[in-house]
Design a protein around this motif. Sequence first.
Motif, PDB file in Angstrom:
ATOM      1  N   GLY A 102       0.808  -1.204   0.000  1.00  0.00           N
ATOM      2  CA  GLY A 102       0.000   0.000   0.000  1.00  0.00           C
ATOM      3  C   GLY A 102       0.843   1.257   0.000  1.00  0.00           C
ATOM      4  N   LEU A 103       0.228   2.378  -0.289  1.00  0.00           N
ATOM      5  CA  LEU A 103       0.961   3.639  -0.405  1.00  0.00           C
ATOM      6  C   LEU A 103       1.496   4.130   0.933  1.00  0.00           C
ATOM      7  N   LEU A 104       0.837   3.780   2.023  1.00  0.00           N
ATOM      8  CA  LEU A 104       1.242   4.304   3.331  1.00  0.00           C
ATOM      9  C   LEU A 104       2.213   3.397   4.065  1.00  0.00           C
ATOM     10  N   GLY A 105       2.453   2.202   3.562  1.00  0.00           N
ATOM     11  CA  GLY A 105       3.482   1.341   4.131  1.00  0.00           C
ATOM     12  C   GLY A 105       3.155   0.743   5.478  1.00  0.00           C
ATOM     13  N   LEU A 106       1.896   0.636   5.853  1.00  0.00           N
ATOM     14  CA  LEU A 106       1.524   0.009   7.120  1.00  0.00           C
ATOM     15  C   LEU A 106       1.348  -1.490   6.938  1.00  0.00           C
ATOM     16  N   PRO A 107       1.489  -2.265   8.004  1.00  0.00           N
ATOM     17  CA  PRO A 107       1.180  -3.701   7.906  1.00  0.00           C
ATOM     18  C   PRO A 107      -0.269  -3.907   7.485  1.00  0.00           C
ATOM     19  N   GLU A 108      -0.511  -4.971   6.756  1.00  0.00           N
ATOM     20  CA  GLU A 108      -1.844  -5.207   6.222  1.00  0.00           C
ATOM     21  C   GLU A 108      -2.873  -5.365   7.334  1.00  0.00           C
ATOM     22  N   ALA A 109      -2.522  -6.059   8.414  1.00  0.00           N
ATOM     23  CA  ALA A 109      -3.471  -6.255   9.517  1.00  0.00           C
ATOM     24  C   ALA A 109      -3.848  -4.915  10.151  1.00  0.00           C
ATOM     25  N   ALA A 110      -2.873  -4.023  10.294  1.00  0.00           N
ATOM     26  CA  ALA A 110      -3.151  -2.709  10.872  1.00  0.00           C
ATOM     27  C   ALA A 110      -4.043  -1.892   9.938  1.00  0.00           C
ATOM     28  N   ALA A 111      -3.791  -1.995   8.635  1.00  0.00           N
ATOM     29  CA  ALA A 111      -4.607  -1.256   7.659  1.00  0.00           C
ATOM     30  C   ALA A 111      -6.053  -1.744   7.698  1.00  0.00           C
ATOM     31  N   ASP A 112      -6.250  -3.066   7.774  1.00  0.00           N
ATOM     32  CA  ASP A 112      -7.609  -3.608   7.864  1.00  0.00           C
ATOM     33  C   ASP A 112      -8.328  -3.079   9.103  1.00  0.00           C
ATOM     34  N   THR A 113      -7.609  -3.049  10.215  1.00  0.00           N
ATOM     35  CA  THR A 113      -8.206  -2.567  11.462  1.00  0.00           C
ATOM     36  C   THR A 113      -8.609  -1.103  11.355  1.00  0.00           C
ATOM     37  N   ILE A 114      -7.743  -0.292  10.748  1.00  0.00           N
ATOM     38  CA  ILE A 114      -8.039   1.140  10.604  1.00  0.00           C
ATOM     39  C   ILE A 114      -9.276   1.348   9.730  1.00  0.00           C
ATOM     40  N   VAL A 115      -9.390   0.566   8.644  1.00  0.00           N
ATOM     41  CA  VAL A 115     -10.561   0.686   7.772  1.00  0.00           C
ATOM     42  C   VAL A 115     -11.828   0.355   8.550  1.00  0.00           C
ATOM     43  N   LEU A 116     -11.798  -0.725   9.323  1.00  0.00           N
ATOM     44  CA  LEU A 116     -12.983  -1.130  10.076  1.00  0.00           C
ATOM     45  C   LEU A 116     -13.341  -0.109  11.146  1.00  0.00           C
ATOM     46  N   ILE A 117     -12.329   0.436  11.798  1.00  0.00           N
ATOM     47  CA  ILE A 117     -12.592   1.458  12.815  1.00  0.00           C
ATOM     48  C   ILE A 117     -13.206   2.698  12.168  1.00  0.00           C
ATOM     49  N   GLY A 118     -12.656   3.103  11.017  1.00  0.00           N
ATOM     50  CA  GLY A 118     -13.187   4.275  10.325  1.00  0.00           C
ATOM     51  C   GLY A 118     -14.628   4.078   9.883  1.00  0.00           C
ATOM     52  N   GLY A 119     -14.934   2.911   9.306  1.00  0.00           N
ATOM     53  CA  GLY A 119     -16.303   2.642   8.881  1.00  0.00           C
ATOM     54  C   GLY A 119     -17.263   2.591  10.050  1.00  0.00           C
ATOM     55  N   ALA A 120     -16.837   1.931  11.144  1.00  0.00           N
ATOM     56  CA  ALA A 120     -17.696   1.842  12.327  1.00  0.00           C
ATOM     57  C   ALA A 120     -17.908   3.220  12.948  1.00  0.00           C
ATOM     58  N   ALA A 121     -16.862   4.041  12.994  1.00  0.00           N
ATOM     59  CA  ALA A 121     -16.996   5.391  13.556  1.00  0.00           C
ATOM     60  C   ALA A 121     -17.973   6.223  12.731  1.00  0.00           C
ATOM     61  N   THR A 122     -17.949   6.055  11.416  1.00  0.00           N
ATOM     62  CA  THR A 122     -18.891   6.784  10.566  1.00  0.00           C
ATOM     63  C   THR A 122     -20.323   6.391  10.886  1.00  0.00           C
ATOM     64  N   ILE A 123     -20.553   5.098  11.090  1.00  0.00           N
ATOM     65  CA  ILE A 123     -21.907   4.631  11.424  1.00  0.00           C
ATOM     66  C   ILE A 123     -22.337   5.164  12.775  1.00  0.00           C
ATOM     67  N   VAL A 124     -21.438   5.062  13.784  1.00  0.00           N
ATOM     68  CA  VAL A 124     -21.788   5.513  15.138  1.00  0.00           C
ATOM     69  C   VAL A 124     -22.062   7.013  15.157  1.00  0.00           C
ATOM     70  N   SER A 125     -21.283   7.777  14.390  1.00  0.00           N
ATOM     71  CA  SER A 125     -21.432   9.231  14.399  1.00  0.00           C
ATOM     72  C   SER A 125     -22.827   9.662  13.948  1.00  0.00           C
ATOM     73  N   ALA A 126     -23.458   8.863  13.099  1.00  0.00           N
ATOM     74  CA  ALA A 126     -24.778   9.228  12.587  1.00  0.00           C
ATOM     75  C   ALA A 126     -25.850   9.203  13.671  1.00  0.00           C
ATOM     76  N   PHE A 127     -25.565   8.563  14.796  1.00  0.00           N
ATOM     77  CA  PHE A 127     -26.517   8.524  15.901  1.00  0.00           C
ATOM     78  C   PHE A 127     -26.216   9.615  16.934  1.00  0.00           C
ATOM     79  N   MET A 128     -25.312  10.523  16.564  1.00  0.00           N
ATOM     80  CA  MET A 128     -24.976  11.665  17.410  1.00  0.00           C
ATOM     81  C   MET A 128     -25.425  12.946  16.711  1.00  0.00           C
ATOM     82  N   SER A 129     -25.376  14.039  17.448  1.00  0.00           N
ATOM     83  CA  SER A 129     -25.752  15.332  16.873  1.00  0.00           C
ATOM     84  C   SER A 129     -24.588  15.885  16.054  1.00  0.00           C
ATOM     85  N   TRP A 130     -24.896  16.379  14.853  1.00  0.00           N
ATOM     86  CA  TRP A 130     -23.852  16.945  13.982  1.00  0.00           C
ATOM     87  C   TRP A 130     -23.847  18.469  14.029  1.00  0.00           C
ATOM     88  N   THR A 131     -24.949  19.065  14.428  1.00  0.00           N
ATOM     89  CA  THR A 131     -25.012  20.519  14.575  1.00  0.00           C
ATOM     90  C   THR A 131     -26.071  20.853  15.612  1.00  0.00           C
TER      91      THR A 131
END
Length: 597
Positions: free
Chosen positions: A21-50
């Motif tokens: 990958g372009l960022l040079g991280l271990p594949e397992a770490a990259a997978d974890t970051i993607v899952l955390i980012g996707g989950a955070a996006t879902i969770v954020s939708a149940f919070m107030s944005w403004t």
Amino acid sequence: MTTTTTTGNTATPAAEPRRPGLLGLPEAAADTIVLIGGAATIVSAFMSWTWTSDFPGDLTVYGYPAGLQIIAIVGGLLTVLFALGRKNIRGLGWLNPARATNPVFLAAVSAFVVTWFTAIAISVDLGGLVNLDPGAYVAVVGGLLAVLGALALPRDGDGFKAYFTKPDHLPRPALPAAWLQRVIITLCAALALVAFSYGIGIDDDDSETFIGFALLVIFAAWALTAAGLFERFSELNARHKGFGTGMAFLAAVAFPFTQSDDHNANLGVNILIFGTVALGLNIVVGLTGLLDLGYVAFLGVGAYAAALVSGSQYSSIHLQFPFWAAALTGMAASLVFGVLIGAPTLRLRGDYLAIVTLGFGEIFRIAVNNLDGSSGPDVTNGPNGISNIPDLNLFGFNFGTAHDLGGFTIGRFANYFFLMLLFTAIVVFVFKRAADSRIGRSWVAIREDETAATAMGINGFRVKLIAFALGATLAGLAGTVSAHVTYSVVPTPYQFAGAAPPNSAFLLAAVVLGGMGTVGGPILGAVLLYLIPEKLGFLQNYELLAFGVALVVLMRFRPEGIIPNRRRQLEFHETGQLDVPEDGLSAGTVGVTKAEA
């Protein structure tokens, strides 16, 4: 560079080793970051944005997603699913059979663009970052993490471009049982209905939500294409063509029942009219290869013919035909005009034919504008047109009044939607039968090389005249419904280019952008070109500019159209880049372009 292995008469691309990958991280770490980012996006939708409900959609409530938050949930969910499918976790490998990074990255981009666009829109509309609540910050961080994690995953090619392109080789998994294939087709039709109903149901003054919805659709469709899911669905649909067509029709029938506002049904019926006329033009342009720049005039001929015999008090002939007779009158009038215009002009080719058809369109508009009893005979009432066209009444069913059906109230426009849907089905049937017939093959031969086709014994003039007349007749049929839906017929819309569709430029664009020579292409093009200007009111003064930019971008990256004809794809791409099963290509064209073959 992709290598190929040859087996018999086919060549199969061999899978290449993946690059880091372009960022040079271990594949397992990259997978974890993607899952955390996707989950955070879902969770954020149940919070107030403004903090204020002044921003469209009311993004202030905790635990109750709305507007752009719902769209962000879909983007985050796609990111998580494609990431899990890449590792074949919990049996989700069918989502990403090539275990590729491309769909994961594109799904992450869909969540990223929606969340960041929303945060920027809130800041701009309400006056600064101070208007962002914690949920918005969680959303933008989650979207960014998902993209960064995807960039760290192994690539299937060189450079940043590798994240946007489909892998050269996608494995073809075993097809499920026939009953399950039909279930998949049904679910896909239902999903398409939900997406279309949600998009068309967005308020016209809520442009921010519609932009977010459009961004999600673009990148989600891109991700599905990169994963090969569209290709596999096309294969299933080809195996169950009749069932797939029936499910699409039933989904369209169900559309008015999903809407509480009859205005949305009005948009639907106008889209069907626009799409039906575009299908007729597709016979002329997509199958026969004739550039017609005045095609909207045939829609006008059908509309005016139906209006004259509608019983309107402003009609100059004061006749009232039953609708079936009025429809036949409109079709016959368009057919006659198609033959009269086509007979002396279809011996021309290329730019000369285009100029003549453009002139016909302008002549029609000027003629009906002047037939007012002052500049010419009193036939069309001039610029004022023919108004007060009565609603249809078929077999005691009044299309102008609302009706209760199974607890649902079907309004006036929904009534016309069902009628126009029936006519669209008839036009699709005629188009398919004509395209698959002997005359259809003659049209394609004329389109590819008229000189060679003529040398092989095809009467080019007769074949082109049939295409011109049939296309005009189908446009006339749509015009008869259009006259009753709008209550009036005036000369203004029937020009080459105008402020809004349908006009000849937009009709031609619907065919080219959607995909020439296909059934779904012009209909999809009509949906996009009619719905986007309707929902994005701020583009009203820049509509043609935005349309031109979109046209240039699409012609650069997908010149064959959104829903391409597979034969035409060979003219623009190497076969290794096509969404075509390898066994569908001849041995002489594998790995080379059509021109090289």
